[in-house]
Design a protein around this motif. Structure first.
Motif, PDB file in Angstrom:
ATOM      1  N   ALA A   1      41.358  28.688  45.853  1.00 27.06           N
ATOM      2  CA  ALA A   1      42.555  28.885  45.024  1.00 27.06           C
ATOM      3  C   ALA A   1      42.747  27.760  44.021  1.00 27.06           C
ATOM      4  O   ALA A   1      43.345  27.954  42.959  1.00 27.06           O
ATOM      5  CB  ALA A   1      43.785  29.023  45.914  1.00 27.06           C
ATOM      6  N   ARG A   2      42.232  26.598  44.335  1.00 21.50           N
ATOM      7  CA  ARG A   2      42.359  25.459  43.423  1.00 21.50           C
ATOM      8  C   ARG A   2      41.270  25.471  42.349  1.00 21.50           C
ATOM      9  O   ARG A   2      41.526  25.104  41.196  1.00 21.50           O
ATOM     10  CB  ARG A   2      42.298  24.159  44.210  1.00 21.50           C
ATOM     11  CG  ARG A   2      42.461  22.904  43.363  1.00 21.50           C
ATOM     12  CD  ARG A   2      42.580  21.666  44.224  1.00 21.50           C
ATOM     13  NE  ARG A   2      42.699  20.455  43.417  1.00 21.50           N
ATOM     14  CZ  ARG A   2      42.813  19.244  43.925  1.00 21.50           C
ATOM     15  NH1 ARG A   2      42.851  19.070  45.248  1.00 21.50           N
ATOM     16  NH2 ARG A   2      42.917  18.182  43.138  1.00 21.50           N
ATOM     17  N   HIS A   3      40.080  25.895  42.722  1.00 19.42           N
ATOM     18  CA  HIS A   3      38.942  25.785  41.806  1.00 19.42           C
ATOM     19  C   HIS A   3      38.434  27.135  41.270  1.00 19.42           C
ATOM     20  O   HIS A   3      37.740  27.155  40.245  1.00 19.42           O
ATOM     21  CB  HIS A   3      37.768  25.089  42.515  1.00 19.42           C
ATOM     22  CG  HIS A   3      38.055  23.679  42.903  1.00 19.42           C
ATOM     23  ND1 HIS A   3      37.858  22.619  42.042  1.00 19.42           N
ATOM     24  CD2 HIS A   3      38.522  23.150  44.063  1.00 19.42           C
ATOM     25  CE1 HIS A   3      38.180  21.489  42.657  1.00 19.42           C
ATOM     26  NE2 HIS A   3      38.592  21.791  43.875  1.00 19.42           N
ATOM     27  N   ARG A   4      38.761  28.229  41.964  1.00 16.30           N
ATOM     28  CA  ARG A   4      38.164  29.512  41.602  1.00 16.30           C
ATOM     29  C   ARG A   4      39.241  30.595  41.563  1.00 16.30           C
ATOM     30  O   ARG A   4      39.004  31.731  41.988  1.00 16.30           O
ATOM     31  CB  ARG A   4      37.091  29.886  42.629  1.00 16.30           C
ATOM     32  CG  ARG A   4      35.907  28.931  42.672  1.00 16.30           C
ATOM     33  CD  ARG A   4      34.884  29.243  41.609  1.00 16.30           C
ATOM     34  NE  ARG A   4      34.391  30.598  41.756  1.00 16.30           N
ATOM     35  CZ  ARG A   4      33.701  31.233  40.810  1.00 16.30           C
ATOM     36  NH1 ARG A   4      33.452  30.654  39.648  1.00 16.30           N
ATOM     37  NH2 ARG A   4      33.259  32.459  41.015  1.00 16.30           N
ATOM     38  N   ARG A   5      40.376  30.283  41.027  1.00 20.68           N
ATOM     39  CA  ARG A   5      41.457  31.254  40.940  1.00 20.68           C
ATOM     40  C   ARG A   5      41.560  31.761  39.503  1.00 20.68           C
ATOM     41  O   ARG A   5      41.861  31.008  38.588  1.00 20.68           O
ATOM     42  CB  ARG A   5      42.785  30.642  41.378  1.00 20.68           C
ATOM     43  CG  ARG A   5      43.928  31.657  41.435  1.00 20.68           C
ATOM     44  CD  ARG A   5      45.181  31.033  42.025  1.00 20.68           C
ATOM     45  NE  ARG A   5      46.294  31.983  42.077  1.00 20.68           N
ATOM     46  CZ  ARG A   5      46.486  32.862  43.051  1.00 20.68           C
ATOM     47  NH1 ARG A   5      45.647  32.907  44.063  1.00 20.68           N
ATOM     48  NH2 ARG A   5      47.515  33.693  43.020  1.00 20.68           N
ATOM     49  N   PHE A   6      41.286  33.047  39.326  1.00 23.05           N
ATOM     50  CA  PHE A   6      41.413  33.701  38.027  1.00 23.05           C
ATOM     51  C   PHE A   6      42.115  35.038  38.249  1.00 23.05           C
ATOM     52  O   PHE A   6      41.900  35.715  39.260  1.00 23.05           O
ATOM     53  CB  PHE A   6      40.042  33.959  37.385  1.00 23.05           C
ATOM     54  CG  PHE A   6      39.049  32.847  37.572  1.00 23.05           C
ATOM     55  CD1 PHE A   6      39.285  31.584  37.039  1.00 23.05           C
ATOM     56  CD2 PHE A   6      37.871  33.047  38.272  1.00 23.05           C
ATOM     57  CE1 PHE A   6      38.377  30.562  37.209  1.00 23.05           C
ATOM     58  CE2 PHE A   6      36.952  32.036  38.441  1.00 23.05           C
ATOM     59  CZ  PHE A   6      37.208  30.781  37.907  1.00 23.05           C
ATOM     60  N   ASP A   7      42.928  35.425  37.279  1.00 23.27           N
ATOM     61  CA  ASP A   7      43.607  36.722  37.333  1.00 23.27           C
ATOM     62  C   ASP A   7      44.386  36.908  38.639  1.00 23.27           C
ATOM     63  O   ASP A   7      44.480  38.025  39.179  1.00 23.27           O
ATOM     64  CB  ASP A   7      42.597  37.872  37.171  1.00 23.27           C
ATOM     65  CG  ASP A   7      41.817  37.775  35.870  1.00 23.27           C
ATOM     66  OD1 ASP A   7      42.413  37.354  34.860  1.00 23.27           O
ATOM     67  OD2 ASP A   7      40.617  38.110  35.876  1.00 23.27           O
ATOM     68  N   GLY A   8      44.887  35.812  39.186  1.00 22.72           N
ATOM     69  CA  GLY A   8      45.711  35.894  40.375  1.00 22.72           C
ATOM     70  C   GLY A   8      44.959  36.055  41.679  1.00 22.72           C
ATOM     71  O   GLY A   8      45.581  36.260  42.735  1.00 22.72           O
ATOM     72  N   ARG A   9      43.624  35.952  41.641  1.00 28.53           N
ATOM     73  CA  ARG A   9      42.824  36.108  42.858  1.00 28.53           C
ATOM     74  C   ARG A   9      41.777  35.006  42.939  1.00 28.53           C
ATOM     75  O   ARG A   9      41.513  34.320  41.952  1.00 28.53           O
ATOM     76  CB  ARG A   9      42.151  37.490  42.876  1.00 28.53           C
ATOM     77  CG  ARG A   9      43.129  38.640  43.072  1.00 28.53           C
ATOM     78  CD  ARG A   9      42.459  39.991  43.026  1.00 28.53           C
ATOM     79  NE  ARG A   9      42.141  40.390  41.652  1.00 28.53           N
ATOM     80  CZ  ARG A   9      41.555  41.534  41.323  1.00 28.53           C
ATOM     81  NH1 ARG A   9      41.198  42.381  42.270  1.00 28.53           N
ATOM     82  NH2 ARG A   9      41.320  41.838  40.069  1.00 28.53           N
TER      83      ARG A   9
END
Length: 275
Positions: free
Chosen positions: A241-249
């Motif tokens: 969630a800190r490094h690979r969060r895009f488009d809410g996922r």
């Protein structure tokens, strides 16, 4: 690159088995996700609701699967080719065939609740949704969204580095590296590639088998459960969630659709075409 590992999960959400070679069919690896567990209300049950499922292992055989529970008990179930139909309660599929009562009873004991075991007789009756990169004629087994999930060793190593760095920031000892099994991939690729290079792939080749990129894979709470201990935690979702969060996922791995059929083997050379 090379194919570092391949995994088959005959029953959706149960434990699977590593294989040295696998036949690739248009709907996924042979024997992969052809069975599912139905709950007492007729819906399908996943380890997101019942983590005990991860403690039951399914191994494919000739026209059957062999189930092994955490208590060591074993039960073999033949493919119910003439079994009674039941609602599949899963998208883009109207029905599955039910196994016998003995299979239902054995699995119900293992999962501590009444369940039934269903089998998909013909994956061509289900298709890959266009919202998940499907095109007309793309068949699908009982996977959520795509025939195969591919992950890479460099991406997992980077994720482990991030987790260790954040643990240090909190004054905690670095945890053990995550096993790739947390992500339940069909195939694992390794080689001299950058972490998360797979985000930009459009085509993948493993041996003589070609695949089309369908979409990146968003990760759910199932990855929080250690498949060996069945104990839940905060990783890897906290760090993703800190490094690979895009488009809410949060994202890890990519879904692939086979373009031809054949056999892949651990050690096969692999390559990818970028955007």
């Amino acid at each position: 690159m090379r194919l570092a590992a391949a995994q088959v999960y005959p029953v959706k959400s149960l434990g699977g088995v590593s294989v040295e070679e696998a036949a690739v069919e248009r709907w996924g690896l042979r024997h992969d996700r052809r069975w599912l567990v139905l709950d007492a209300d007729g819906g399908y049950l996943t380890a997101r609701r019942e983590r005990r499922m991860l403690g039951v292992t399914a191994v494919p055989g000739a026209g059957s699967i062999t189930l092994t529970g955490r208590d060591g008990s074993v039960h073999t179930v033949g493919e119910p080719v003439d079994g009674p139909p039941a609602s599949a309660a899963i998208s883009r599929l109207d029905r599955v065939r039910l196994a016998g009562d003995d299979a239902h009873e054995w699995l119900s004991t293992q999962l501590h609740q009444p369940v039934r075991l269903g089998w998909l007789d013909d994956p061509r009756r289900r298709s890959v949704s266009t919202s998940h990169g499907g095109r007309p004629g793309d068949p699908l087994n009982l996977s959520d969204a795509g025939p195969l999930l591919a992950t890479t060793v460099p991406s997992l190593r980077r994720l482990d580095e991030w987790i260790a760095e954040e643990a240090a920031e909190r004054g905690e000892a670095a945890p053990e590296p995550l096993p790739m099994a947390r992500f339940r991939p069909s195939i694992v690729l390794d080689g001299a590639i950058e972490p998360f290079a797979e985000d930009g792939w459009q085509t993948v080749r493993v041996g003589e088998i070609h695949f089309r990129f369908a979409e990146r894979c968003d990760r759910c709470q199932l990855t929080l459960i250690d498949p060996s201990t069945l104990i839940g935690g905060k990783e890897p979702i906290r760090t993703l969630a800190r490094h690979r969060r895009f488009d809410g996922r949060t994202w890890f791995g990519v879904r692939l659709i086979p373009l031809n059929t054949g056999v892949i083997r651990v050690g096969d050379e692999a390559s990818a075409g970028q955007v």
